[in-house]
Design a protein around this motif. Structure first.
Motif, PDB file in Angstrom:
ATOM      1  N   SER A  33      18.471  -2.317  -6.187  1.00  0.00           N
ATOM      2  CA  SER A  33      18.181  -3.726  -6.489  1.00  0.00           C
ATOM      3  C   SER A  33      17.938  -4.526  -5.214  1.00  0.00           C
ATOM      4  CB  SER A  33      19.352  -4.349  -7.269  1.00  0.00           C
ATOM      5  OG  SER A  33      19.628  -3.611  -8.419  1.00  0.00           O
ATOM      6  N   PHE A  34      17.707  -3.837  -4.088  1.00  0.00           N
ATOM      7  CA  PHE A  34      17.639  -4.522  -2.797  1.00  0.00           C
ATOM      8  C   PHE A  34      16.304  -4.306  -2.081  1.00  0.00           C
ATOM      9  CE2 PHE A  34      22.021  -3.204  -3.633  1.00  0.00           C
ATOM     10  CZ  PHE A  34      22.631  -4.444  -3.709  1.00  0.00           C
ATOM     11  N   PHE A  35      15.719  -3.110  -2.232  1.00  0.00           N
ATOM     12  CA  PHE A  35      14.503  -2.780  -1.490  1.00  0.00           C
ATOM     13  C   PHE A  35      13.306  -3.428  -2.163  1.00  0.00           C
ATOM     14  CE2 PHE A  35      10.795   0.059  -0.956  1.00  0.00           C
ATOM     15  CZ  PHE A  35      10.612  -0.113   0.410  1.00  0.00           C
ATOM     16  N   ASP A  36      12.735  -4.410  -1.508  1.00  0.00           N
ATOM     17  CA  ASP A  36      11.564  -5.109  -2.019  1.00  0.00           C
ATOM     18  C   ASP A  36      10.404  -4.883  -1.052  1.00  0.00           C
ATOM     19  OD1 ASP A  36       9.635  -6.734  -3.061  1.00  0.00           O
ATOM     20  OD2 ASP A  36      10.886  -8.528  -3.212  1.00  0.00           O
ATOM     21  N   ALA A  37       9.522  -3.942  -1.378  1.00  0.00           N
ATOM     22  CA  ALA A  37       8.442  -3.582  -0.466  1.00  0.00           C
ATOM     23  C   ALA A  37       7.434  -4.691  -0.268  1.00  0.00           C
ATOM     24  CB  ALA A  37       7.733  -2.335  -0.981  1.00  0.00           C
ATOM     25  N   SER A  38       7.381  -5.644  -1.205  1.00  0.00           N
ATOM     26  CA  SER A  38       6.391  -6.721  -1.083  1.00  0.00           C
ATOM     27  C   SER A  38       6.879  -7.829  -0.162  1.00  0.00           C
ATOM     28  CB  SER A  38       6.089  -7.308  -2.458  1.00  0.00           C
ATOM     29  OG  SER A  38       7.232  -7.872  -3.038  1.00  0.00           O
ATOM     30  N   LEU A  56       0.861  -1.174   0.000  1.00  0.00           N
ATOM     31  CA  LEU A  56       0.000   0.000   0.000  1.00  0.00           C
ATOM     32  C   LEU A  56       0.900   1.228   0.000  1.00  0.00           C
ATOM     33  CD1 LEU A  56      -2.792   1.386   0.215  1.00  0.00           C
ATOM     34  CD2 LEU A  56      -2.487   1.350   2.706  1.00  0.00           C
ATOM     35  N   LEU A  57       0.880   1.970  -1.089  1.00  0.00           N
ATOM     36  CA  LEU A  57       1.640   3.213  -1.183  1.00  0.00           C
ATOM     37  C   LEU A  57       0.719   4.371  -0.830  1.00  0.00           C
ATOM     38  CD1 LEU A  57       4.231   4.761  -2.044  1.00  0.00           C
ATOM     39  CD2 LEU A  57       3.228   4.888  -4.343  1.00  0.00           C
ATOM     40  N   CYS A  58       1.098   5.157   0.194  1.00  0.00           N
ATOM     41  CA  CYS A  58       0.284   6.296   0.606  1.00  0.00           C
ATOM     42  C   CYS A  58       1.189   7.323   1.258  1.00  0.00           C
ATOM     43  CB  CYS A  58      -0.826   5.859   1.561  1.00  0.00           C
ATOM     44  SG  CYS A  58      -0.233   5.023   3.049  1.00  0.00           S
ATOM     45  N   THR A  59       0.641   8.518   1.483  1.00  0.00           N
ATOM     46  CA  THR A  59       1.428   9.569   2.113  1.00  0.00           C
ATOM     47  C   THR A  59       1.513   9.338   3.617  1.00  0.00           C
ATOM     48  OG1 THR A  59      -0.518  10.957   2.386  1.00  0.00           O
ATOM     49  CG2 THR A  59       0.772  11.266   0.375  1.00  0.00           C
ATOM     50  N   ASN A  60       2.508   9.993   4.224  1.00  0.00           N
ATOM     51  CA  ASN A  60       2.646   9.911   5.669  1.00  0.00           C
ATOM     52  C   ASN A  60       2.643  11.316   6.255  1.00  0.00           C
ATOM     53  OD1 ASN A  60       3.059   9.178   8.284  1.00  0.00           O
ATOM     54  ND2 ASN A  60       5.109   8.391   8.013  1.00  0.00           N
ATOM     55  N   GLY A  89      16.017  -5.960 -18.612  1.00  0.00           N
ATOM     56  CA  GLY A  89      17.469  -6.037 -18.623  1.00  0.00           C
ATOM     57  C   GLY A  89      18.146  -5.448 -17.408  1.00  0.00           C
ATOM     58  N   LYS A  90      17.374  -5.054 -16.407  1.00  0.00           N
ATOM     59  CA  LYS A  90      17.942  -4.458 -15.195  1.00  0.00           C
ATOM     60  C   LYS A  90      17.673  -5.352 -13.986  1.00  0.00           C
ATOM     61  CE  LYS A  90      17.034   0.339 -16.697  1.00  0.00           C
ATOM     62  NZ  LYS A  90      16.073   0.136 -17.799  1.00  0.00           N
ATOM     63  N   LYS A  91      18.543  -5.262 -12.992  1.00  0.00           N
ATOM     64  CA  LYS A  91      18.333  -5.966 -11.740  1.00  0.00           C
ATOM     65  C   LYS A  91      17.499  -5.148 -10.760  1.00  0.00           C
ATOM     66  CE  LYS A  91      22.634  -8.650 -11.959  1.00  0.00           C
ATOM     67  NZ  LYS A  91      23.921  -8.969 -11.272  1.00  0.00           N
ATOM     68  N   ARG A  92      17.190  -3.933 -11.114  1.00  0.00           N
ATOM     69  CA  ARG A  92      16.464  -3.041 -10.213  1.00  0.00           C
ATOM     70  C   ARG A  92      15.076  -3.605  -9.878  1.00  0.00           C
ATOM     71  NH1 ARG A  92      17.408   2.357 -13.942  1.00  0.00           N
ATOM     72  NH2 ARG A  92      19.681   2.119 -14.138  1.00  0.00           N
ATOM     73  N   ILE A  93      14.659  -3.347  -8.639  1.00  0.00           N
ATOM     74  CA  ILE A  93      13.304  -3.737  -8.247  1.00  0.00           C
ATOM     75  C   ILE A  93      12.518  -2.547  -7.690  1.00  0.00           C
ATOM     76  CG2 ILE A  93      13.856  -6.155  -7.815  1.00  0.00           C
ATOM     77  CD1 ILE A  93      14.096  -5.544  -4.888  1.00  0.00           C
ATOM     78  N   PHE A  94      13.171  -1.399  -7.578  1.00  0.00           N
ATOM     79  CA  PHE A  94      12.525  -0.219  -7.000  1.00  0.00           C
ATOM     80  C   PHE A  94      13.065   1.035  -7.671  1.00  0.00           C
ATOM     81  CE2 PHE A  94      13.215   3.289  -3.971  1.00  0.00           C
ATOM     82  CZ  PHE A  94      11.908   3.640  -3.699  1.00  0.00           C
ATOM     83  N   GLN A  95      12.184   1.999  -7.941  1.00  0.00           N
ATOM     84  CA  GLN A  95      12.591   3.311  -8.426  1.00  0.00           C
ATOM     85  C   GLN A  95      11.673   4.374  -7.855  1.00  0.00           C
ATOM     86  OE1 GLN A  95      11.545   4.597 -12.353  1.00  0.00           O
ATOM     87  NE2 GLN A  95      13.391   5.831 -12.636  1.00  0.00           N
ATOM     88  N   ARG A 109       8.052   3.138  -8.805  1.00  0.00           N
ATOM     89  CA  ARG A 109       7.958   1.855  -9.499  1.00  0.00           C
ATOM     90  C   ARG A 109       8.417   0.737  -8.575  1.00  0.00           C
ATOM     91  NH1 ARG A 109      10.259   4.514 -14.650  1.00  0.00           N
ATOM     92  NH2 ARG A 109       8.580   4.392 -16.190  1.00  0.00           N
ATOM     93  N   LEU A 110       7.641  -0.342  -8.518  1.00  0.00           N
ATOM     94  CA  LEU A 110       8.014  -1.564  -7.826  1.00  0.00           C
ATOM     95  C   LEU A 110       7.847  -2.716  -8.807  1.00  0.00           C
ATOM     96  CD1 LEU A 110       6.191  -1.149  -4.387  1.00  0.00           C
ATOM     97  CD2 LEU A 110       8.606  -0.741  -4.865  1.00  0.00           C
ATOM     98  N   ARG A 111       8.881  -3.489  -8.984  1.00  0.00           N
ATOM     99  CA  ARG A 111       8.800  -4.606  -9.927  1.00  0.00           C
ATOM    100  C   ARG A 111       7.628  -5.533  -9.547  1.00  0.00           C
ATOM    101  NH1 ARG A 111      12.526  -7.279 -13.435  1.00  0.00           N
ATOM    102  NH2 ARG A 111      14.229  -5.888 -12.782  1.00  0.00           N
ATOM    103  N   ASN A 112       6.831  -5.879 -10.529  1.00  0.00           N
ATOM    104  CA  ASN A 112       5.692  -6.806 -10.389  1.00  0.00           C
ATOM    105  C   ASN A 112       4.496  -6.189  -9.673  1.00  0.00           C
ATOM    106  OD1 ASN A 112       7.183  -8.870 -11.674  1.00  0.00           O
ATOM    107  ND2 ASN A 112       8.122  -9.444  -9.707  1.00  0.00           N
ATOM    108  N   HIS A 113       4.515  -4.885  -9.411  1.00  0.00           N
ATOM    109  CA  HIS A 113       3.359  -4.214  -8.815  1.00  0.00           C
ATOM    110  C   HIS A 113       3.195  -2.884  -9.541  1.00  0.00           C
ATOM    111  CE1 HIS A 113       3.174  -7.060  -5.458  1.00  0.00           C
ATOM    112  NE2 HIS A 113       4.483  -6.940  -5.382  1.00  0.00           N
TER     113      HIS A 113
END
Length: 230
Positions: free
Chosen positions: A225-230, A21-25, A82-88, A65-69
């Motif tokens: 390439s490390f932060f996976d919020a899921s 769940l992405l929301c403001t804080n 082509g990237k290893k990134r999972i978060f932007q 951006r979150l990979r797969n979400h």
């Protein structure tokens, strides 16, 4: 930073990107409106699609951006291919008043003390090493509201400062580095590479000599390439 209760957010069954769940804080106005976001419940923000926001200091838009979400699967497929990134995270916009580069920070803030930490002496030694390597890092692990913060211009993978109307498309797979407006021959160079810019602004004394102006459009791009919020 505001502490949330379970009643502040919608039930997980209503999360559009469950288990995320992405929301403001902190207090933020969304969608370029003068009406603050209602709380509760907090509004789920889009993933993979830019959204507008403003604070007392800044007005612009953000892209997460979150990979797969994603609400934009085709766009994310192009970005992550082509990237290893999972978060932007990309933030683009204008400052409402001039701010020293040294005063704009990024990182993590917590509203409760951290628990099950390693020995205090060990953490203090690590913190001392980090601050020697990067003087702009501010780490507070032992207070009631711990934090780990660093100068934004030294932490972003890409910084682009452009005249209004010439800013890059924040959805580009690769945003070009360009900080020439920030330097203007102050250090004998028109612009710096991303690596040199990070090194230069990691020193608070160097960062303090430069300002974010109110005329330019600033774009900050951070990914890993490390932060996976899921």
């Amino acid at each position: 930073v505001v502490m949330r209760n379970s009643t502040d957010i919608p039930p997980p069954s209503q999360w559009p990107h469950r288990p995320v769940l992405l929301c403001t804080n902190t207090p933020t106005t969304l969608h370029n409106s003068n009406i603050p976001q209602p709380t509760p419940p907090l509004e789920a923000l889009p993933l993979g699609i830019p959204f507008e926001f403003q604070t007392d200091q800044f007005i612009g838009k953000a892209l997460i951006r979150l990979r797969n979400h994603s609400d934009n699967p085709s766009g994310d497929a192009v970005y992550f291919h082509g990237k290893k990134r999972i978060f932007q995270a990309v933030v683009q916009g204008k400052f409402k008043y001039s701010v020293p580069v040294s005063d704009v920070l990024t990182g993590h803030e917590f509203v409760r003390p951290l628990v099950n930490l390693p020995a205090r002496l060990l953490l203090q030694s690590v913190n001392s090493l980090l601050t020697r390597l990067a003087p702009g890092i501010l780490v507070d692990m032992f207070s009631n509201q711990p934090s780990a913060l660093a100068i934004l211009a030294a932490s972003s993978q890409t910084v682009n400062v452009s005249k209004e109307g010439e800013e890059p498309d924040m959805e580009l797979p690769e945003i070009p580095e360009d900080t020439s407006i920030m330097f203007r021959n102050d250090i004998g160079e028109n612009t710096l590479s991303s690596k040199k810019r990070k090194w230069y602004f990691a020193n608070p004394e160097s960062a303090r000599r430069h300002m974010y102006d109110t005329e330019s459009v600033h774009t900050f791009d951070f990914y890993d390439s490390f932060f996976d919020a899921s």
